[in-house]
Scaffold this motif. Structure first.
Motif, short mmCIF file in Angstrom:
data_model
loop_
_atom_site.label_atom_id
_atom_site.label_comp_id
_atom_site.label_asym_id
_atom_site.label_seq_id
_atom_site.Cartn_x
_atom_site.Cartn_y
_atom_site.Cartn_z
N PRO A 176 -4.32 0.64 6.38
CA PRO A 176 -3.33 -0.36 6.80
C PRO A 176 -2.11 0.30 7.47
CG PRO A 176 -4.04 -0.77 4.55
CD PRO A 176 -4.58 0.57 4.94
N VAL A 184 0.87 -1.17 0.00
CA VAL A 184 0.00 0.00 0.00
C VAL A 184 0.91 1.23 0.00
CG1 VAL A 184 -1.69 1.33 1.33
CG2 VAL A 184 -1.88 -1.16 1.21
N GLU A 221 -10.69 -4.93 0.05
CA GLU A 221 -10.04 -6.14 0.58
C GLU A 221 -9.36 -6.93 -0.53
OE1 GLU A 221 -12.56 -7.52 4.40
OE2 GLU A 221 -13.68 -7.42 2.51
N GLU A 255 0.90 -1.14 7.73
CA GLU A 255 2.06 -1.43 6.88
C GLU A 255 1.85 -0.73 5.54
OE1 GLU A 255 5.51 -2.33 5.51
OE2 GLU A 255 4.99 -3.01 7.51
N ARG A 256 2.61 0.36 5.33
CA ARG A 256 2.44 1.13 4.09
C ARG A 256 3.62 2.06 3.91
NH1 ARG A 256 -0.88 3.62 7.94
NH2 ARG A 256 -0.52 5.86 8.19
N LEU A 310 -6.08 -5.21 -1.37
CA LEU A 310 -5.04 -5.42 -0.37
C LEU A 310 -4.42 -6.81 -0.47
CD1 LEU A 310 -6.60 -3.75 2.80
CD2 LEU A 310 -4.94 -2.79 1.19
N ASP A 311 -5.22 -7.79 -0.85
CA ASP A 311 -4.74 -9.18 -0.92
C ASP A 311 -4.01 -9.51 -2.22
OD1 ASP A 311 -5.71 -9.78 1.58
OD2 ASP A 311 -7.60 -10.62 0.83
#
Length: 160
Positions: free
Chosen positions: A116, A29, A95, A118-119, A98-99
């Motif tokens: 998120p 992200v 979603e 983590e980005r 993101l996956d």
């Protein structure tokens, strides 16, 4: 880790996007923050074109999300400026993005608690004479990827 990068013109913004593009992978992200006209969409356009060539990359302002590529190279480009409620992002396939893709997110603050942790956060700031500066905030995983580039480019490392 935080760095500040001078972006004197559009070409510098595009060049930075081209440098960062190979570092992005599925599940990443990258958030793009800043005022209207600060360079968020210009960066996203250059990033996407660095991956897929000279394709048309319009602003997703009215669609809220546009996708590019397929398979492992898929990029979802979100522009959440018109998002009224953070939960509406699920209707956009958030979603799934993101996956299975790399996500570029303009106006990430509209996600609230759904953003998120983590980005890679890129904050574009306007300066005098149409110059811009970019504040790069990297989580540990991103900092490891960016460190060689930051050293080679002499980015200014900000104190925590």
């Amino acid at each position: 880790m935080r760095w500040t990068v001078d972006l004197p013109d559009l070409a510098a913004t595009q060049a930075l996007a081209e440098l960062l593009e190979p570092l992005g992978t599925v599940g990443d992200v990258i958030t793009l923050e800043g005022d209207l006209g600060a360079g968020k969409t210009a960066f996203a356009r250059a990033f996407i074109q660095a991956r897929f060539g000279a394709i048309d990359v319009p602003s997703p302002t009215f669609n809220l999300v546009l996708t590019y590529g397929d398979g492992a190279g898929l990029i979802w480009h979100f522009d959440l400026y018109r998002l009224e409620d953070q939960d509406e992002v699920y209707e956009l396939g958030f979603e799934e993005a993101l996956d299975g893709a790399l996500s570029l997110i303009e106006w990430p603050e509209r996600l609230g608690s759904l953003l998120p942790v983590e980005r890679l956060s890129l904050t574009f700031e306007m300066a005098a004479d149409d110059r811009r500066s970019l504040i790069i905030d990297a989580t540990e995983r991103w900092a490891r990827r960016l460190q060689p580039l930051a050293m080679a480019r002499n980015w200014v490392k900000d104190r925590p």
